[in-house]
Scaffold this active site. Structure first.
Site, PDB file in Angstrom:
ATOM      1  N   HIS A 112       0.841  -1.206   0.000  1.00 44.70           N
ATOM      2  CA  HIS A 112       0.000   0.000   0.000  1.00 44.70           C
ATOM      3  C   HIS A 112       0.872   1.249   0.000  1.00 44.70           C
ATOM      4  O   HIS A 112       0.616   2.202  -0.740  1.00 44.70           O
ATOM      5  CB  HIS A 112      -0.892   0.055   1.249  1.00 44.70           C
ATOM      6  CG  HIS A 112      -1.927  -0.991   1.341  1.00 44.70           C
ATOM      7  ND1 HIS A 112      -2.053  -1.793   2.446  1.00 44.70           N
ATOM      8  CD2 HIS A 112      -2.904  -1.377   0.487  1.00 44.70           C
ATOM      9  CE1 HIS A 112      -3.077  -2.616   2.272  1.00 44.70           C
ATOM     10  NE2 HIS A 112      -3.599  -2.388   1.081  1.00 44.70           N
ATOM     11  N   LYS A 156     -17.786  -6.042   7.143  1.00 44.91           N
ATOM     12  CA  LYS A 156     -16.556  -6.724   7.540  1.00 44.91           C
ATOM     13  C   LYS A 156     -16.271  -6.523   9.025  1.00 44.91           C
ATOM     14  O   LYS A 156     -16.730  -5.568   9.630  1.00 44.91           O
ATOM     15  CB  LYS A 156     -15.361  -6.192   6.731  1.00 44.91           C
ATOM     16  CG  LYS A 156     -15.400  -6.579   5.275  1.00 44.91           C
ATOM     17  CD  LYS A 156     -14.121  -6.158   4.589  1.00 44.91           C
ATOM     18  CE  LYS A 156     -14.087  -6.625   3.152  1.00 44.91           C
ATOM     19  NZ  LYS A 156     -12.830  -6.246   2.502  1.00 44.91           N
ATOM     20  N   ARG A 159      -2.080  -6.178  -7.833  1.00 40.59           N
ATOM     21  CA  ARG A 159      -0.973  -7.061  -7.472  1.00 40.59           C
ATOM     22  C   ARG A 159      -0.731  -8.100  -8.546  1.00 40.59           C
ATOM     23  O   ARG A 159       0.394  -8.435  -8.868  1.00 40.59           O
ATOM     24  CB  ARG A 159      -1.275  -7.778  -6.153  1.00 40.59           C
ATOM     25  CG  ARG A 159      -1.317  -6.863  -4.967  1.00 40.59           C
ATOM     26  CD  ARG A 159      -1.808  -7.604  -3.772  1.00 40.59           C
ATOM     27  NE  ARG A 159      -3.202  -7.978  -4.048  1.00 40.59           N
ATOM     28  CZ  ARG A 159      -4.064  -8.360  -3.135  1.00 40.59           C
ATOM     29  NH1 ARG A 159      -3.703  -8.474  -1.894  1.00 40.59           N
ATOM     30  NH2 ARG A 159      -5.297  -8.656  -3.443  1.00 40.59           N
ATOM     31  N   SER A 174      -3.231  -7.615   3.161  1.00 40.91           N
ATOM     32  CA  SER A 174      -3.436  -7.399   4.598  1.00 40.91           C
ATOM     33  C   SER A 174      -3.832  -8.700   5.285  1.00 40.91           C
ATOM     34  O   SER A 174      -3.416  -8.965   6.417  1.00 40.91           O
ATOM     35  CB  SER A 174      -4.509  -6.339   4.825  1.00 40.91           C
ATOM     36  OG  SER A 174      -4.084  -5.087   4.343  1.00 40.91           O
TER      37      SER A 174
END
Length: 160
Positions: free
Chosen positions: A18, A42, A91, A129
């Site tokens: 990040h 979440k 990514r 993460s």
């Protein structure tokens, strides 16, 4: 006219991947607003306030970066911030399908908002993460995956 971009995400926690995107985005735009999404669907490890504070600490030396948070539609937040760009990190090819849908919906909601995709540095292409939290939870070495302040915060979370 000032070129403002929003880099949204959950950042639970912020990783070196990040941070790489933030630093590179700050070279492209006059201002980058890193904005933590509050997603009631979440269950994050860190609160929104904790994530904002961690990001502020690791970006304090980047003069044109601001850290904020939002809830609701990103397009509304972008309007509130008078931004015209969104930064999204990629990514691997597996990220592309979701990000293409995201960018297409953003364009449908406001055709004036441009989405900039930035490929992460190859050394962080595997990093998420979720992976960082899993390794940290079991005491693995995450020193080369997150900034030191984040490593300490993770250790505290998992020792309590």
């Amino acid at each position: 006219m000032k070129k403002v971009a929003v880099y949204p995400g959950s950042f639970d926690p912020i990783t070196l991947g990040h941070l790489d995107i933030i630093q590179r985005g700050a070279r492209v735009f006059d201002q980058v607003v890193v904005s933590v999404l509050h997603n009631s669907q979440k269950r994050p490890l860190f609160t929104v306030q904790e994530r904002v504070q961690l990001i502020r600490e690791v970006t304090m030396d980047i003069g044109n970066v601001e850290v904020d948070h939002f809830e609701g539609l990103l397009v509304d937040y972008i309007h509130d911030r008078k931004a015209t760009n969104v930064i999204r990190g990629l990514r691997a090819i597996t990220d592309f399908e979701y990000e293409l849908q995201f960018a297409s919906m953003m364009k449908k909601l406001d055709s004036n908002i441009e989405t900039l995709f930035m490929m992460t540095n190859n050394q962080y292409s595997f990093l998420s993460s979720g992976i960082v939290k899993e390794v940290a939870q079991y005491g693995g070495d995450i020193g080369d995956l997150v900034p030191p302040v984040v490593e300490e915060a993770l250790k505290k979370k998992y020792t309590n």
